[in-house]
Every structure is written in C-alpha cells, then in structure tokens.
Design a protein around this motif. Structure first.
Motif, PDB file in Angstrom:
ATOM      1  N   MET A 125       0.834  -1.190   0.000  1.00  0.00           N
ATOM      2  CA  MET A 125       0.000   0.000   0.000  1.00  0.00           C
ATOM      3  C   MET A 125       0.872   1.245   0.000  1.00  0.00           C
ATOM      4  N   ARG A 126       0.414   2.255  -0.718  1.00  0.00           N
ATOM      5  CA  ARG A 126       1.138   3.532  -0.762  1.00  0.00           C
ATOM      6  C   ARG A 126       0.241   4.633  -0.196  1.00  0.00           C
ATOM      7  N   TYR A 127       0.826   5.490   0.614  1.00  0.00           N
ATOM      8  CA  TYR A 127       0.087   6.599   1.217  1.00  0.00           C
ATOM      9  C   TYR A 127       0.506   7.900   0.551  1.00  0.00           C
ATOM     10  N   ILE A 128      -0.460   8.739   0.205  1.00  0.00           N
ATOM     11  CA  ILE A 128      -0.147  10.025  -0.407  1.00  0.00           C
ATOM     12  C   ILE A 128      -0.951  11.134   0.256  1.00  0.00           C
ATOM     13  N   GLU A 129      -0.464  12.362   0.112  1.00  0.00           N
ATOM     14  CA  GLU A 129      -1.197  13.553   0.542  1.00  0.00           C
ATOM     15  C   GLU A 129      -1.138  14.583  -0.573  1.00  0.00           C
ATOM     16  N   ARG A 130      -2.268  15.229  -0.825  1.00  0.00           N
ATOM     17  CA  ARG A 130      -2.340  16.294  -1.816  1.00  0.00           C
ATOM     18  C   ARG A 130      -3.083  17.478  -1.207  1.00  0.00           C
ATOM     19  N   LYS A 131      -2.447  18.636  -1.191  1.00  0.00           N
ATOM     20  CA  LYS A 131      -3.131  19.838  -0.743  1.00  0.00           C
ATOM     21  C   LYS A 131      -4.092  20.299  -1.830  1.00  0.00           C
ATOM     22  N   ILE A 132      -5.289  20.667  -1.408  1.00  0.00           N
ATOM     23  CA  ILE A 132      -6.314  21.122  -2.324  1.00  0.00           C
ATOM     24  C   ILE A 132      -6.442  22.634  -2.181  1.00  0.00           C
ATOM     25  N   CYS A 133      -6.449  23.346  -3.291  1.00  0.00           N
ATOM     26  CA  CYS A 133      -6.500  24.812  -3.257  1.00  0.00           C
ATOM     27  C   CYS A 133      -7.812  25.266  -2.629  1.00  0.00           C
ATOM     28  N   PRO A 134      -7.753  25.964  -1.490  1.00  0.00           N
ATOM     29  CA  PRO A 134      -8.981  26.365  -0.808  1.00  0.00           C
ATOM     30  C   PRO A 134      -9.543  27.685  -1.333  1.00  0.00           C
ATOM     31  N   VAL A 135     -10.790  27.951  -0.991  1.00  0.00           N
ATOM     32  CA  VAL A 135     -11.418  29.245  -1.247  1.00  0.00           C
ATOM     33  C   VAL A 135     -11.615  29.897   0.109  1.00  0.00           C
ATOM     34  N   TYR A 136     -10.945  31.004   0.360  1.00  0.00           N
ATOM     35  CA  TYR A 136     -10.950  31.587   1.692  1.00  0.00           C
ATOM     36  C   TYR A 136     -12.120  32.546   1.894  1.00  0.00           C
ATOM     37  N   PRO A 137     -12.792  32.469   3.048  1.00  0.00           N
ATOM     38  CA  PRO A 137     -13.818  33.467   3.361  1.00  0.00           C
ATOM     39  C   PRO A 137     -13.160  34.797   3.685  1.00  0.00           C
ATOM     40  N   GLU A 138     -13.891  35.843   3.501  1.00  0.00           N
ATOM     41  CA  GLU A 138     -13.354  37.174   3.759  1.00  0.00           C
ATOM     42  C   GLU A 138     -12.915  37.292   5.219  1.00  0.00           C
ATOM     43  N   GLY A 139     -11.693  37.773   5.412  1.00  0.00           N
ATOM     44  CA  GLY A 139     -11.184  37.994   6.753  1.00  0.00           C
ATOM     45  C   GLY A 139     -10.649  36.758   7.450  1.00  0.00           C
ATOM     46  N   ALA A 140     -10.645  35.612   6.773  1.00  0.00           N
ATOM     47  CA  ALA A 140     -10.188  34.379   7.422  1.00  0.00           C
ATOM     48  C   ALA A 140      -8.670  34.334   7.506  1.00  0.00           C
ATOM     49  N   LYS A 141      -8.166  33.584   8.480  1.00  0.00           N
ATOM     50  CA  LYS A 141      -6.733  33.320   8.560  1.00  0.00           C
ATOM     51  C   LYS A 141      -6.409  32.200   7.589  1.00  0.00           C
ATOM     52  N   LYS A 142      -5.628  32.503   6.591  1.00  0.00           N
ATOM     53  CA  LYS A 142      -5.422  31.540   5.507  1.00  0.00           C
ATOM     54  C   LYS A 142      -4.762  30.253   5.976  1.00  0.00           C
ATOM     55  N   ASP A 143      -3.898  30.342   6.980  1.00  0.00           N
ATOM     56  CA  ASP A 143      -3.219  29.115   7.415  1.00  0.00           C
ATOM     57  C   ASP A 143      -4.165  28.184   8.177  1.00  0.00           C
ATOM     58  N   ALA A 144      -5.384  28.646   8.448  1.00  0.00           N
ATOM     59  CA  ALA A 144      -6.361  27.799   9.135  1.00  0.00           C
ATOM     60  C   ALA A 144      -7.206  26.993   8.152  1.00  0.00           C
ATOM     61  N   TYR A 145      -7.022  27.244   6.853  1.00  0.00           N
ATOM     62  CA  TYR A 145      -7.861  26.599   5.846  1.00  0.00           C
ATOM     63  C   TYR A 145      -6.985  25.947   4.789  1.00  0.00           C
ATOM     64  N   GLN A 146      -6.472  24.783   5.089  1.00  0.00           N
ATOM     65  CA  GLN A 146      -5.700  24.054   4.095  1.00  0.00           C
ATOM     66  C   GLN A 146      -6.287  22.666   3.928  1.00  0.00           C
ATOM     67  N   PRO A 147      -7.291  22.530   3.084  1.00  0.00           N
ATOM     68  CA  PRO A 147      -7.879  21.210   2.857  1.00  0.00           C
ATOM     69  C   PRO A 147      -6.863  20.259   2.248  1.00  0.00           C
ATOM     70  N   VAL A 148      -6.944  19.008   2.667  1.00  0.00           N
ATOM     71  CA  VAL A 148      -5.984  18.001   2.228  1.00  0.00           C
ATOM     72  C   VAL A 148      -6.723  16.738   1.802  1.00  0.00           C
ATOM     73  N   LEU A 149      -6.237  16.125   0.739  1.00  0.00           N
ATOM     74  CA  LEU A 149      -6.744  14.839   0.283  1.00  0.00           C
ATOM     75  C   LEU A 149      -5.720  13.778   0.673  1.00  0.00           C
ATOM     76  N   TYR A 150      -6.137  12.837   1.526  1.00  0.00           N
ATOM     77  CA  TYR A 150      -5.284  11.731   1.937  1.00  0.00           C
ATOM     78  C   TYR A 150      -5.658  10.504   1.111  1.00  0.00           C
ATOM     79  N   GLY A 151      -4.650   9.823   0.575  1.00  0.00           N
ATOM     80  CA  GLY A 151      -4.933   8.668  -0.272  1.00  0.00           C
ATOM     81  C   GLY A 151      -4.238   7.400   0.184  1.00  0.00           C
ATOM     82  N   TYR A 152      -4.942   6.285   0.032  1.00  0.00           N
ATOM     83  CA  TYR A 152      -4.405   4.962   0.342  1.00  0.00           C
ATOM     84  C   TYR A 152      -4.503   4.137  -0.947  1.00  0.00           C
TER      85      TYR A 152
END
Length: 275
Positions: A1-28
C-alpha cells in the motif's frame, strides 16, 4: 500500500486566517501486482466525513477508507473546509479532489471511469451536491483543469443531509450558508436539482434518525427515480444518526453497534463493482 497527501487549493472566506484553511486529500493506494488481474485499474472512492459543516468526524474517515481498501478499492479521505468557511469552498474542494484523482489515474492505477464519492451526513450533502450539480459553471471558473474532469461516476450517501429547507439539519444550514440562507437554501437543496445528468447513487439511512430525518433520503431517491437515474436505497428500521460502520470499529457508544445495519458497506462495494 502507498500513502499520499495532496493539498487542495482552498477558497478563503473574507477575513479568514489563511493558514487555518488548508484542505488536504489523503490517499491509500493499493499496489499493482501481476498476480492480481484487477490491480491494473481499480475503482477509487473519496470519503467525505460528516460533522454538520463544523468539523469532520474521525469515525467517518479513515475507518471507512480502510474497509474500501480491504475490498480492493483505492480509498481517499478529503479533509474539506468547514465553518466559518462557507459555500462554495467545500464544493470546489471536492470537485478539485475528484479531478486530482482522475488526472493521476494512470500513475495511481485508478480506473478513470470509476471514481466515486462517499459522504456521511453533511458529507453526504457535499457529495450529493457535486453529483447533481457537476455541470455548474462555478467549477469551470475556479478549477484549472479540463472540463468535467471533476465529475464523479457515482455517489454513496450515508444518512445524508439533502434538503436545506423542510427536513433540513439546522446546524448544517447555518454553518454552510450563514447570512445567505434565504438566498441559497433552495439552490443547495439537492433533491430540487436532480436531472438526467445526475450521477448514480447508493443511499442508506435509518427510520430512527432524529437528527437528519429519513425524508432526506426518500426525497432524493424519489427525485432520482423521477429523472430515471440509477439508485439503490437501503432503509434500516433501527439506528441513531452517525452510525458510520455500525460495528465496534467505529463504536463511540453501544447504541452505534448494529449488526443488522453493518452490511451496508459490503452492499456498497457490490454496487461499485456493478457500475
């Protein structure tokens, strides 16, 4: 089995802290083997945990992915954006995740025509929204990829939120739409937007669910039937909301262990194999 991670480009709400919104796709990913004739191209499922668009349930993420993996299906878990990030952030992230898996289909030994989404509760709403609305110009505007690369080939909906109006889940509505509820509630009620282009669905729910009434699943199944879209619906008599695998693997309290319901995932696997 191989494990991967891919960051998904987020859409930030107005005034949000960008480092708090980093969606990630984990794959097996299961390895290819000359001894396994079906390992060259396997189906893939992207799991979207529930959590009322406020958080993502651990019980509805990796444990579910492992079951699909054990059945010979590549499995992914999408950690999508939740409140205070609102519509359309999570929708664009799931579309981007489907496109990411399809773009890497050859490298990851994925069948590009069998990439499915699987969502629980609010995650079910997320998956149903993409499954019904994948032609929305919104995706083409935001995703840098070939048209409709983000279209799933099927959706597995587990006690899903479907309506943002009658029978809707109040916390989901608030977290997803915020002060735009009046503007968006009809637009985000999935049963109202089913067409012949909606992707096939496997749905299961329980009659005892008091948080997300079974009417959500019934309304959606009726809409699918009305548009001649393939659907498999399983309704169980017993069971509270948030059952996940219905066995000791995802048990948080004894009421979540229901052997009569636990076969849903094998039924879903069989449904995938028939696609």
């Amino acid at each position: 089995m191989r494990y991967i991670e891919r960051k998904i480009c987020p859409v930030y709400p107005e005034g949000a802290k960008k480092d708090a919104y980093q969606p990630v796709l984990y794959g097996y990913l299961l390895e290819r083997s000359p001894k396994l004739v079906h390992s060259v191209k396997r189906p893939a499922v992207i799991v979207c945990p529930g959590g009322a668009y406020r958080y993502k349930s651990e019980r509805e993420g990796d444990p579910v992915a492992m079951r699909f993996l054990a059945a010979g299906i590549h499995a992914f878990v999408l950690q999508y954006s939740v409140a205070p990030n609102r519509y359309p952030a999570a929708f664009l992230e799931l579309a981007s995740a489907v496109a990411e898996v399809r773009k890497h289909a050859s490298e990851w030994n994925v069948d590009p025509e069998k990439i499915l989404v699987c969502g629980f509760s609010a995650g079910g709403h997320l998956c149903a929204s993409l499954g019904t609305d994948w032609k929305n110009p919104l995706f083409a505007e935001h995703l840098a990829c070939a048209p409709y690369l983000w279209k799933p080939d099927g959706m597995i909906l587990c006690y899903p939120v479907i309506s943002m109006e009658e029978y809707g889940h109040e916390e989901c509505c608030q977290n997803l739409m915020g002060d735009k509820r009046e503007e968006l509630s009809c637009r985000l009620s999935c049963q109202k937007h089913v067409t012949a282009d909606t992707v096939p669905a496997f749905i299961w729910a329980t009659f005892e669910d008091e948080q997300v009434p079974v009417e959500n699943s019934l309304l959606f199944a009726a809409a699918l039937r009305g548009s001649h879209v393939a659907c498999e619906l399983h309704l169980y008599e017993k069971g509270e909301h948030g059952l996940s695998l219905c066995d000791r693997t995802t048990e948080e309290r004894p009421s979540q262990v229901l052997p009569d319901n636990a076969g849903w995932i094998e039924l879903a696997v069989q449904w995938i194999r028939r696609r």
